[in-house]
Design a protein around this motif. Structure first.
Motif, short mmCIF file in Angstrom:
data_model
loop_
_atom_site.label_atom_id
_atom_site.label_comp_id
_atom_site.label_asym_id
_atom_site.label_seq_id
_atom_site.Cartn_x
_atom_site.Cartn_y
_atom_site.Cartn_z
N LYS A 36 -7.85 -20.13 93.60
CA LYS A 36 -8.18 -18.71 93.43
C LYS A 36 -7.26 -18.05 92.41
N SER A 91 -6.98 -17.15 84.71
CA SER A 91 -7.78 -17.62 83.59
C SER A 91 -8.75 -16.54 83.10
N LEU A 92 -9.36 -15.82 84.03
CA LEU A 92 -10.27 -14.73 83.65
C LEU A 92 -9.53 -13.64 82.88
N LYS A 93 -8.33 -13.32 83.31
CA LYS A 93 -7.54 -12.31 82.61
C LYS A 93 -7.19 -12.76 81.20
N ARG A 94 -6.85 -14.04 81.05
CA ARG A 94 -6.52 -14.57 79.73
C ARG A 94 -7.75 -14.53 78.82
N GLN A 95 -8.90 -14.89 79.36
CA GLN A 95 -10.12 -14.91 78.57
C GLN A 95 -10.53 -13.50 78.14
N LEU A 96 -10.32 -12.53 79.03
CA LEU A 96 -10.62 -11.15 78.68
C LEU A 96 -9.75 -10.65 77.53
N ILE A 141 -8.16 -19.21 88.83
CA ILE A 141 -9.38 -18.55 88.36
C ILE A 141 -9.07 -17.12 87.93
N LYS A 142 -8.31 -16.41 88.75
CA LYS A 142 -7.95 -15.02 88.45
C LYS A 142 -7.17 -14.91 87.15
N ARG A 193 -7.38 -20.80 78.04
CA ARG A 193 -6.95 -21.15 79.39
C ARG A 193 -5.60 -21.87 79.33
#
Length: 229
Positions: free
Chosen positions: A123, A129-134, A126-127, A139
């Motif tokens: 979890k 990684s999403l912030k990095r992608q935004l 995922i959290k 990743r």
């Protein structure tokens, strides 16, 4: 190694070279001859108690549980030196069954802790990684690799555990292997936390909270548990 473990290590050499007469009491697998069974279990039981010692201290019944297994091993050895071969074989077989039970209980605890840590880490990854992608960033490949290693370790350890978790009579060796892989899985999870983007104080608090797991991964008895026992 405890003093008692060192003392009973000396029994192994004596048992190899000393072969007295047989008694009538038989409470072991009749497919095995008693004297070879004694020689094998005197070595294997001692080895497994030694390998499980840290795990028992950190996640099992502690010193009292280790003492119980050692005392049982000593009883079997005493019967052997009294020429009661069948009785000794029965007692060594009983000792193996008790070591198996202890290993089953300890491994269950490792599994529960490792699976919970793995879910938490998935979890978090995922959290993050999403912030990095935004932000348009890639990743964290190191974190991904460590997480994959941990997932593999938990799966392999769980496979060993599933095979022997309900066994009544079996060598505890596979459960010792299970503990090894659960430790490696947790080790990779803690390395993932060290490599991931998160608040420094939060990271420090998490690792401090799991100091016992980190000590155990290095086959060390956690200091606070040493004081308790």
């Amino acid at each position: 190694m405890t003093k008692k473990l060192r003392i009973y290590a000396a029994f192994l050499l004596s048992i190899i070279f000393f072969a007295p007469a047989y008694s009538q009491e038989k409470q072991f697998n009749q497919l095995y001859k008693p004297l070879p069974l004694i020689k094998r279990l005197s070595y294997e039981n001692f080895k497994n108690i030694k390998l499980l010692q840290t795990a028992i201290m950190n996640y099992g019944g502690g010193e009292s549980e280790i003492e119980r297994l050692i005392d049982q091993y000593a009883d079997a050895s005493a019967l052997y030196f009294q020429n009661q071969i069948d009785a000794a074989a029965s007692k060594f077989a009983e000792n193996e069954r008790e070591i198996l039970k202890v290993a089953q209980n300890v491994t269950k605890k490792y599994r529960e802790d490792s699976e919970a840590l793995l879910v938490q880490a998935i979890k978090l990854n995922i959290k993050v990684s999403l912030k990095r992608q935004l932000k348009g960033e890639k990743r964290n490949e190191v974190a991904d690799k460590l997480l994959a290693n941990a997932q593999f370790g938990v799966q392999k350890a769980s496979d060993f555990h599933d095979r022997y978790k309900d066994a009544v009579t079996a060598p505890p060796t596979e459960l010792v292997s299970s503990i090894y892989y659960f430790r490696r899985a947790k080790e990779n999870l803690f390395l993932m936390y060290e490599s991931i983007d998160m608040d420094a104080q939060e990271k420090k608090n998490f690792l401090e909270q799991h100091k016992k797991d980190i000590d155990d991964n290095n086959n060390k008895i956690h200091q606070s548990r040493q004081k308790e026992n």
